[in-house]
Write a protein that holds these residues in place. Structure first.
Motif, PDB file in Angstrom:
ATOM      1  N   ALA A 195       0.818  -1.217   0.000  1.00 12.42           N
ATOM      2  CA  ALA A 195       0.000   0.000   0.000  1.00 12.42           C
ATOM      3  C   ALA A 195       0.852   1.267   0.000  1.00 12.42           C
ATOM      4  N   ILE A 196       2.008   1.236   0.678  1.00 13.33           N
ATOM      5  CA  ILE A 196       2.798   2.464   0.825  1.00 13.33           C
ATOM      6  C   ILE A 196       3.919   2.593  -0.198  1.00 13.33           C
ATOM      7  N   THR A 197       4.354   1.501  -0.804  1.00 12.45           N
ATOM      8  CA  THR A 197       5.505   1.559  -1.718  1.00 12.45           C
ATOM      9  C   THR A 197       5.288   2.448  -2.943  1.00 12.45           C
ATOM     10  N   PRO A 198       4.095   2.504  -3.557  1.00  6.38           N
ATOM     11  CA  PRO A 198       3.931   3.400  -4.713  1.00  6.38           C
ATOM     12  C   PRO A 198       4.310   4.851  -4.430  1.00  6.38           C
ATOM     13  N   VAL A 199       4.199   5.271  -3.164  1.00  8.79           N
ATOM     14  CA  VAL A 199       4.607   6.636  -2.802  1.00  8.79           C
ATOM     15  C   VAL A 199       6.100   6.826  -3.028  1.00  8.79           C
ATOM     16  N   MET A 200       6.867   5.748  -2.893  1.00  7.16           N
ATOM     17  CA  MET A 200       8.322   5.819  -2.978  1.00  7.16           C
ATOM     18  C   MET A 200       8.855   5.418  -4.350  1.00  7.16           C
ATOM     19  N   LEU A 201       8.011   5.526  -5.371  1.00  8.83           N
ATOM     20  CA  LEU A 201       8.442   5.234  -6.741  1.00  8.83           C
ATOM     21  C   LEU A 201       8.394   6.513  -7.566  1.00  8.83           C
ATOM     22  N   SER A 202       9.451   6.757  -8.337  1.00  4.11           N
ATOM     23  CA  SER A 202       9.463   7.932  -9.199  1.00  4.11           C
ATOM     24  C   SER A 202       8.588   7.680 -10.418  1.00  4.11           C
ATOM     25  N   ASN A 203       8.199   8.740 -11.090  1.00  2.00           N
ATOM     26  CA  ASN A 203       7.366   8.602 -12.289  1.00  2.00           C
ATOM     27  C   ASN A 203       8.248   8.438 -13.519  1.00  2.00           C
ATOM     28  N   GLY A 204       9.074   7.411 -13.486  1.00  5.65           N
ATOM     29  CA  GLY A 204       9.962   7.155 -14.614  1.00  5.65           C
ATOM     30  C   GLY A 204       9.212   6.690 -15.841  1.00  5.65           C
ATOM     31  N   ALA A 205       9.886   6.752 -16.978  1.00  8.32           N
ATOM     32  CA  ALA A 205       9.261   6.330 -18.236  1.00  8.32           C
ATOM     33  C   ALA A 205       8.854   4.867 -18.164  1.00  8.32           C
ATOM     34  N   GLY A 206       7.719   4.568 -18.767  1.00  6.84           N
ATOM     35  CA  GLY A 206       7.254   3.184 -18.829  1.00  6.84           C
ATOM     36  C   GLY A 206       6.644   2.682 -17.540  1.00  6.84           C
ATOM     37  N   ARG A 207       6.167   3.597 -16.687  1.00  7.64           N
ATOM     38  CA  ARG A 207       5.580   3.173 -15.412  1.00  7.64           C
ATOM     39  C   ARG A 207       4.414   2.219 -15.661  1.00  7.64           C
ATOM     40  N   PRO A 208       4.447   1.026 -15.051  1.00  7.37           N
ATOM     41  CA  PRO A 208       3.356   0.055 -15.245  1.00  7.37           C
ATOM     42  C   PRO A 208       2.061   0.553 -14.622  1.00  7.37           C
ATOM     43  N   ASP A 209       0.986  -0.113 -14.965  1.00  7.65           N
ATOM     44  CA  ASP A 209      -0.319   0.179 -14.377  1.00  7.65           C
ATOM     45  C   ASP A 209      -0.245  -0.025 -12.862  1.00  7.65           C
ATOM     46  N   GLU A 210      -0.919   0.869 -12.100  1.00  5.74           N
ATOM     47  CA  GLU A 210      -0.860   0.811 -10.641  1.00  5.74           C
ATOM     48  C   GLU A 210      -1.334  -0.541 -10.108  1.00  5.74           C
ATOM     49  N   LYS A 211      -2.344  -1.097 -10.753  1.00  5.71           N
ATOM     50  CA  LYS A 211      -2.853  -2.401 -10.312  1.00  5.71           C
ATOM     51  C   LYS A 211      -1.786  -3.478 -10.469  1.00  5.71           C
ATOM     52  N   ASN A 212      -1.020  -3.411 -11.570  1.00  7.25           N
ATOM     53  CA  ASN A 212       0.051  -4.380 -11.780  1.00  7.25           C
ATOM     54  C   ASN A 212       1.165  -4.206 -10.759  1.00  7.25           C
ATOM     55  N   ILE A 213       1.494  -2.951 -10.446  1.00  4.79           N
ATOM     56  CA  ILE A 213       2.538  -2.690  -9.459  1.00  4.79           C
ATOM     57  C   ILE A 213       2.163  -3.314  -8.118  1.00  4.79           C
ATOM     58  N   ARG A 214       0.938  -3.068  -7.682  1.00  2.00           N
ATOM     59  CA  ARG A 214       0.501  -3.599  -6.391  1.00  2.00           C
ATOM     60  C   ARG A 214       0.419  -5.123  -6.415  1.00  2.00           C
ATOM     61  N   SER A 215       0.000  -5.669  -7.530  1.00  4.25           N
ATOM     62  CA  SER A 215      -0.136  -7.124  -7.635  1.00  4.25           C
ATOM     63  C   SER A 215       1.213  -7.829  -7.487  1.00  4.25           C
ATOM     64  N   VAL A 216       2.231  -7.359  -8.216  1.00  6.66           N
ATOM     65  CA  VAL A 216       3.530  -8.048  -8.160  1.00  6.66           C
ATOM     66  C   VAL A 216       4.232  -7.799  -6.833  1.00  6.66           C
ATOM     67  N   LEU A 217       4.029  -6.633  -6.242  1.00  9.91           N
ATOM     68  CA  LEU A 217       4.642  -6.365  -4.943  1.00  9.91           C
ATOM     69  C   LEU A 217       4.085  -7.315  -3.895  1.00  9.91           C
ATOM     70  N   ASN A 218       2.768  -7.479  -3.884  1.00  7.18           N
ATOM     71  CA  ASN A 218       2.137  -8.322  -2.879  1.00  7.18           C
ATOM     72  C   ASN A 218       2.420  -9.804  -3.117  1.00  7.18           C
ATOM     73  N   ARG A 219       2.437 -10.201  -4.365  1.00  4.35           N
ATOM     74  CA  ARG A 219       2.587 -11.630  -4.672  1.00  4.35           C
ATOM     75  C   ARG A 219       4.034 -12.106  -4.619  1.00  4.35           C
ATOM     76  N   TRP A 220       4.953 -11.247  -5.037  1.00  3.38           N
ATOM     77  CA  TRP A 220       6.365 -11.657  -5.091  1.00  3.38           C
ATOM     78  C   TRP A 220       7.311 -10.724  -4.333  1.00  3.38           C
ATOM     79  N   GLY A 221       7.153  -9.419  -4.521  1.00  2.00           N
ATOM     80  CA  GLY A 221       8.123  -8.490  -3.960  1.00  2.00           C
ATOM     81  C   GLY A 221       8.317  -8.626  -2.468  1.00  2.00           C
ATOM     82  N   PHE A 222       7.220  -8.765  -1.724  1.00  2.00           N
ATOM     83  CA  PHE A 222       7.301  -8.816  -0.272  1.00  2.00           C
ATOM     84  C   PHE A 222       6.956 -10.186   0.293  1.00  2.00           C
TER      85      PHE A 222
END
Length: 469
Positions: free
Chosen positions: A112-139
């Motif tokens: 929930a909090i990690t997207p705050v700590m991501l820059s808006n770099g080129a090619g930013r994935p969809d927010e739903k995808n970011i949260r999905s991979v963080l929860n399933r694999w990242g953490f």
């Protein structure tokens, strides 16, 4: 580091931007005494963060080192740790001793909090995808290095490349954003009180761990003022089934094929013995103390007596990804109790009859467990919920089924507690049976105690020697 020469004479210039053919570089330039320094950054946000830290140290009167131009408080590692690296480190630190459900909760909070700590770099994935991979694999410590789809790998690589430095949390506006993300839903609305408090605690604990490792000087979130959503522990009386409704639902469960008949006694244990679902599902034959029925000499019918049930372990559903065993349910001690500390639950004659019927009909497995899926093994969560919803649809009219009445299997436990309290059983006894403190019991079931004044008056009159009218 203490032997480095230092100076209080510091000057910090504005950020200079160099625009190249493919990307821009942002330079922070400053001077300590007569020595000049410069640092390049790939994004303006990173440059501003670094410059802000220099300015804060200078305004606080901190000495700067002549060797590298940094304030003495800034330990300069070979590569500054970024937020995503740190958050994984924190999740890995908590993993070994955390229960499976708490591992999942930590991952959800960090997600929930990690997207705050991501820059808006080129090619930013969809927010739903970011949260999905963080929860399933990242953490998830044990799943992180497992097989992933191509898009998941690409998303994790993007997160790693675009994670802001951990030190960014020291900026007040960033700390506030992290806090707000922890206590809010994705749409910005407040989370339920219990969820918000738990996620806020995890954020605080993580940043305190960063302080412990010497990665940041202090926890910037600890001082943020926050008022938790107003608590509401009182049970909604609309959910509480009366004894007739509860029995109707239990009989409806028994009629649901193919799993209802196998789960009938389990749901009944939640109602009559006040067990939580994770306690009832883990019931084993040695936990039962059931008297055999006697034959009534006049009617020839079987008469069942009171038994006891010893509850000592629970199997809450966490999901295979979070347990050490690879099973969907985690084996642990009872809620709010140390492992091995159990409690006795009541087994009224009606439940005694149901459990004896279940044992005679289905027996137990090799581990003496009463309740299994149709193919053996633990009861799938989807089966558990599907049987209940089918039973509600069978027992209730459409109008009643649309109400909150007994919407979840857990409401059977609420119904049982309410029935016993309403029948005059002392709150102390009911609290002991249900595994609550008396204080919590009275808070949660306050609205279910109507009518107790009249009963109390009758008991007092009897105690004083008066006949009941």
């Amino acid at each position: 580091m203490s032997f480095d020469q230092t100076s209080l004479s510091v000057r910090i210039w504005g950020i200079e931007t160099y625009k190249g053919k493919t990307k821009s570089t942002y330079w922070v330039r400053w001077r300590v005494s007569t020595k000049r320094f410069k640092e390049p950054f790939s994004t303006k946000a990173l440059a501003e963060s670094f410059r802000s830290r220099l300015r804060t140290a200078a305004s606080n009167g901190e000495a700067f080192r002549l060797s590298d131009g940094l304030p003495v408080s800034m330990v300069r590692p070979e590569q500054e740790m970024d937020w995503y690296t740190f958050a994984r480190k924190y999740a890995d630190m908590k993993w070994p001793k955390a229960a499976a459900t708490y591992r999942r909760t930590i991952a959800e909070a960090l997600t929930a909090i990690t997207p705050v700590m991501l820059s808006n770099g080129a090619g930013r994935p969809d927010e739903k995808n970011i949260r999905s991979v963080l929860n399933r694999w990242g953490f998830n410590t044990q799943a992180r290095d497992g097989e992933k789809s191509e898009w998941a790998e690409a998303t994790l690589r993007w997160i790693s490349r675009n994670s802001l430095p951990l030190a960014e949390v020291m900026r007040p506006e960033t700390a506030r954003k992290l806090h707000d993300a922890a206590v809010s839903r994705v749409d910005g609305k407040p989370l339920a009180r219990s969820v918000a408090r738990q996620r806020r605690m995890i954020l605080n604990n993580a940043l305190s761990y960063a302080v412990e490792l010497g990665l940041i000087p202090e926890n910037p979130v600890r001082e943020i003022k926050w008022t938790a959503p107003k608590p509401s522990r009182v049970i909604d009386v609309r959910r509480v089934a009366n004894p007739v409704q509860a029995r109707t639902l239990l009989h409806a469960v028994k009629r649901q094929k193919p799993s209802g008949e196998r789960l009938y006694a389990c749901y009944a244990t939640m109602y009559f013995a006040l067990a939580r679902s994770e306690e009832a599902l883990n019931l084993r034959e040695p936990n039962l103390s059931l008297p055999q029925p006697e034959v009534d000499k006049e009617t020839g019918e079987l008469v069942y007596g009171w038994g006891k049930i010893w509850l000592e372990e629970a199997t809450p559903h966490a999901g295979k990804a979070w347990t050490d065993s690879g099973k969907a349910r985690d084996e642990r001690g009872l809620k709010h109790r140390e492992r091995g500390e159990g409690r006795w639950a009541p087994c009224p004659p009606e439940l005694t009859a149901i459990l004896l019927w279940h044992l005679e009909t289905f027996g137990v497995d090799d581990e003496k467990r009463l309740f299994r899926g149709v193919r053996g093994g633990e009861v799938p969560l989807i089966t558990w919920n599907r049987v209940w919803q089918a039973a509600r649809g069978y027992a209730f009219t459409e109008e009643v089924a649309a109400t909150p009445l007994a919407r979840r299997p857990y409401d059977l436990r609420h119904a049982g507690v309410s029935a016993y309290l309403g029948g005059g059983v002392s709150p102390t006894t009911v609290a002991e049976w249900a595994g609550h403190s008396v204080e919590v019991l009275l808070q949660v079931y306050a609205k279910c105690l109507h009518g107790q004044d009249r009963l109390a008056q009758e008991l007092v009159q009897a105690a004083l020697g008066h006949r009941r009218r």
